[in-house]
Design a protein around this motif. Structure first.
Motif, PDB file in Angstrom:
ATOM      1  N   GLN A 114       0.837  -1.127   0.041  1.00 58.70           N
ATOM      2  CA  GLN A 114      -0.119  -0.090   0.069  1.00 58.70           C
ATOM      3  C   GLN A 114       0.913   1.178   0.090  1.00 58.70           C
ATOM      4  O   GLN A 114       0.335   2.515   0.321  1.00 58.70           O
ATOM      5  N   LYS A 135      -8.072  -2.081  -6.917  1.00 57.82           N
ATOM      6  CA  LYS A 135      -6.850  -1.222  -7.234  1.00 57.82           C
ATOM      7  C   LYS A 135      -7.311  -0.204  -8.152  1.00 57.82           C
ATOM      8  O   LYS A 135      -6.731   1.048  -8.226  1.00 57.82           O
ATOM      9  N   ARG A 182      -9.019   2.458  -6.699  1.00 56.70           N
ATOM     10  CA  ARG A 182      -8.163   3.207  -5.686  1.00 56.70           C
ATOM     11  C   ARG A 182      -7.247   3.991  -6.500  1.00 56.70           C
ATOM     12  O   ARG A 182      -7.416   5.429  -6.235  1.00 56.70           O
ATOM     13  N   CYS A 188      -8.622   0.745  -0.122  1.00 58.62           N
ATOM     14  CA  CYS A 188      -8.934   1.195  -1.334  1.00 58.62           C
ATOM     15  C   CYS A 188     -10.080   2.276  -1.512  1.00 58.62           C
ATOM     16  O   CYS A 188     -10.211   3.086  -2.442  1.00 58.62           O
ATOM     17  N   ARG A 218      -7.237  10.143   4.754  1.00 54.01           N
ATOM     18  CA  ARG A 218      -7.309   9.777   3.295  1.00 54.01           C
ATOM     19  C   ARG A 218      -7.884  10.885   2.492  1.00 54.01           C
ATOM     20  O   ARG A 218      -8.893  11.532   2.805  1.00 54.01           O
TER      21      ARG A 218
END
Length: 813
Positions: free
Chosen positions: A412, A468, A471, A626, A759
């Motif tokens: 990550q 992903k 993400r 994600c 985030r």
């Protein structure tokens, strides 16, 4: 026991090797005593390569003089049985090593990635001496972070009351002519040492039969008073090192050059004088350049194998990014020297910002130590700038090829620190690795190219790739990019549904390959959670792009209900082993007597059934990091994680039976077991690796526990893991699994989000922060810059330290 994120001293220094280098550019390491080693600059690891490269100092104060190698004492494990080749081996007394030269009595070590500091002390040396090693690391800029360079900064301070005269030396014999691949001799006449005004270049000329041997290593200083000796004494036995030390121990230095550039090595000398209270710092810049490799892996599109790492393949092989960007080692050094101060300032800004945090010390240590993986030979960057990665490294080659999707699922760090490089992995997966049917080869070929599809797809890897994609879209904010991948993402997901969920139950039932290198038969919480996450990602992306995603939404809802209702035993999620009702069949006639009996009694080999699997809802963790939120009932997620903590974490493994790979955690060490069967029903032959300890799984579980409010339990796992990597037995900067510097350990980066919930979503231009935490601050990196963010006096805040962040909303959760 050493304090987390603190100084290393004594026996904790023994196994330290701190990587310096660039992303995909190779590395050298500075060891716990400050000694250079693990020279892995030929595009492959070389764990035991420790050429004769060292710094030294001569001092004179009045009538007294002394000389020391600028390192602490040699750790005991290197004296015998520490690896080596031929006459260098321990049984021959470490022939050719410089271990017998005088060194400083003591030293300590402190890491502040990507910087590390050694303080050296010796009663006979009237100077305070320190070494700072570093290499450029400037997120989110991938290019300046991919340079094949390193810096060693030696600082000398006169804290006494008398003047000290001194000479600093950097010395190296020409190790570029060492053929570590084929173990063949190299003609000395093809090895060159070139004198330059600021240093010297060790060079191996191209060899017709071994083009991979071409390469150069450049050592340079800024000091105008430096003397460059590129004409060292060349003799037999131990004469070369003896004569070099004769000069150092007497404070001699000279300016010289061999007429044919055939010196066995070279030396840089910098004389200086320090009055009381004065200091002098001597930065030594190192650069390397090895443009050719034998690296070519993978299966050709016609199904034929091409794994020619031995140097005999005539097809194109890997070319490092820097070799396409820079003409030669002098070009690299020119750029490094010109931009040295700026690169150092940018790198220092990252380091200071990262550690300007209230996160627990064990968390900061776990995350920062594993960022070293990005500087290791696990990472390659090919000429077009795209990443290609091993899972980890064997001692002298990469281990498990192809940016393996089911391992790199866990990593990550890259996606946040260098988003453009992470996106290049998605581009490879959905282009060169995916065929028209949607099957993805989970190991990309090197050089990156279209490859054959002769093996299973990896369920967790392929489905994780869809999460992903989501993400990368949220991190970059690039709507056109995600739109360009919709059709290929849909093709991939539809393949997964047809292949593993033909009955459209919302769970994977048909045999599905996964990160444990086997196939699970029947629905299980682990791989089906990846399925749920991929379905949810597809629904959100499809809605954004205006596509009909009703079938994916329906499958998600059915799958969630099935997993929560049929695969949860009240404590944790598990697997229902099936084989008689599936489309896939087992050919019992091909099995031996005992194996056949086991299958008839229990079903297919290598399942986990009613076991408590640490990865049991790994897809729910990946969905969370994600930005997809919880895909299962949060209470059931929390129950599963608490069960993993209760049943799988052992603080002492003395009584634990592990017939698999015990080196990851052993004896009185602790660790989180991959799987246990707390209520019995352990299969006779459970899935391979089940009795082992993976650091990547420890971080996955720990960060997920912390996200769910179980902070102390998560920290207990982190402390147990890092306790094994305290330097006494293992390198703190090399968490290994199937190889050194193993990619799965980069799951540790998720601990940052775990603690503060910080985030940034570039699509919505929204900053998310966990308001339930007390005041805190932590590091946040985005595609356009990085910041410190958190809660201050009960209110959210962020402070941009580099680049920019376009924040329109702050949501406290």
């Amino acid at each position: 026991m050493k304090n987390f994120n603190g100084k290393y001293t004594g026996s904790n220094l023994s196994h330290i090797a701190f990587p310096l280098g660039g992303l995909g550019a190779g590395m050298i390491c500075l060891q716990g005593n400050g000694m250079p080693g693990i020279f892995s600059i030929r595009n492959e690891p070389d764990v035991h390569f420790e050429p004769n490269v060292f710094s030294a100092v001569f001092i004179r104060q009045g009538a007294k003089s002394a000389a020391r190698v600028l390192e602490g004492q040699i750790p005991y494990h290197k004296i015998f049985g520490g690896g080596g080749d031929s006459l260098e081996g321990a049984g021959n007394g470490l022939h050719g090593k410089n271990y017998g030269l005088p060194r400083f009595e003591e030293n300590d070590f402190l890491a502040r990635f990507p910087f590390a500091t050694w303080n050296l002390s010796d009663q006979s040396i009237p100077l305070d001496v320190s070494l700072v090693g570093w290499s450029p690391f400037v997120p989110p800029d991938p290019d300046d972070s991919s340079l094949p360079v390193a810096a060693l900064e030696y600082t000398f301070t006169n804290s006494g009351s008398s003047c000290v005269e001194a000479v600093y030396y950097f010395n190296s014999f020409n190790f570029m002519g060492t053929d570590r691949k084929k173990k063949l001799p190299v003609d000395k006449n093809t090895m060159r040492v070139f004198k330059r005004k600021d240093g010297f270049i060790l060079n191996q000329q191209p060899l017709e039969d071994r083009p991979y041997m071409e390469g150069s290593f450049y050592a340079s200083v800024f000091d105008e008073n430096a003397y460059i000796n590129a004409d060292l004494y060349d003799g037999g036995h131990y004469d070369k090192l003896t004569m070099l030390w004769n000069d150092i121990s007497n404070g001699r230095y000279t300016e010289s050059e061999h007429s044919g550039n055939l010196s066995p090595g070279a030396s840089i000398s910098v004389p200086f004088t320090l009055n009381p209270g004065e200091s002098k710092t001597i930065p030594v810049k190192l650069a390397w350049y090895v443009p050719n490799t034998t690296l070519r892996t993978g299966y050709e599109s016609d199904g034929g194998s091409c794994g020619c790492s031995g140097g005999d393949c005539t097809k194109p092989t890997h070319k490092p990014w820097y070799a396409a960007r820079y003409d030669d080692v002098e070009n690299v050094m020119q750029y490094f020297s010109k931009n040295y101060q700026l690169l150092r300032e940018k790198t220092a800004l990252f380091s200071v910002t990262f550690f300007d945090s209230t996160l627990p010390d064990e968390v900061l240590e776990a995350v920062s130590a594993n960022l070293s993986i990005l500087k290791s030979p696990t990472i390659l960057r090919q000429a077009d700038g795209r990443l290609w990665c091993w899972e980890g490294c064997c001692d002298s080659s990469g281990c498990c090829s192809g940016s393996c999707t089911h391992v790199w699922n866990y990593a990550q760090a890259l996606c946040h620190l260098f988003p453009s490089l992470e996106r290049s992995l998605r581009e490879t997966e959905f282009n060169e690795c995916q065929n028209e049917e949607g099957h993805q080869t989970f190991r990309a070929s090197l050089p990156i190219r279209e490859s054959g599809h002769t093996f299973y797809a990896a369920a967790d890897g392929q489905l994780g790739g869809i999460m992903k994609l989501y993400r990368e879209w949220r991190i970059s904010g690039d709507g056109k990019w995600i739109e360009s991948y919709w059709d290929k993402m849909k093709t991939s997901l539809d393949y997964c549904i047809r292949t593993w969920d033909p009955k459209r139950q919302g769970v994977l039932s048909e045999p599905h390959h996964n990160t444990y290198d086997i196939e699970f038969w029947g629905p299980d919480g682990m791989c089906s959670s990846f399925y749920l996450g991929a379905l949810k990602a597809a629904v959100i992306i499809g809605n954004e792009l205006g596509h009909d995603v009703a079938q994916y939404r329906e499958l998600f809802e059915k799958g969630r209900d099935y997993i929560e209702g049929e695969l949860f035993n009240g404590e944790y999620f598990y697997q229902k082993v099936e084989w008689k009702t599936l489309e896939a069949k087992i050919d019992l006639s091909a099995e031996s007597g005992i194996s056949r009996q086991i299958i008839e009694r229990e079903g297919p080999r290598y399942q986990y059934g009613t076991g408590c699997l640490s990865d049991g809802i790994a897809g729910a963790w990946l969905a969370k990091v994600c930005g997809l939120g919880d895909i299962l009932d949060p209470d059931k997620i929390k129950s599963h994680l608490n069960s993993v903590y209760k049943y799988n974490l052992r603080h002492c493994l003395t009584n634990h039976a592990n017939p698999q790979r015990p080196g990851f955690a052993i004896g009185n060490e602790g660790g989180l077991l991959v799987c246990t069967w707390p209520h019995g029903s352990r299969p006779t032959l459970p899935f391979i690796y089940c009795d082992e300890v993976f650091t990547g799984l420890e971080y996955q579980v720990a960060s997920h526990l912390i996200m769910m409010g179980e902070v102390e339990k998560g920290l207990d796992i982190v402390r147990t893991c890092r306790g094994r990597y305290d330097g006494t037995k293992r390198n703190p900067f090399n968490e290994y699994e199937c190889g050194h510097w193993y990619a799965r350990a980069l799951a540790s980066y998720s601990l940052i989000e775990g603690f503060g919930g910080v985030r940034y979503d570039a699509v919505d231009k929204t900053l998310y922060i966990n308001a339930s935490k007390n005041d805190f601050k932590s590091f946040l990196c985005t595609a356009t810059g990085y910041a410190t963010a958190g809660m201050r006096e009960g209110k959210p805040f962020y402070e941009v330290r580099q680049g920019r962040m376009d924040v329109e909303n702050i949501i406290c959760r």
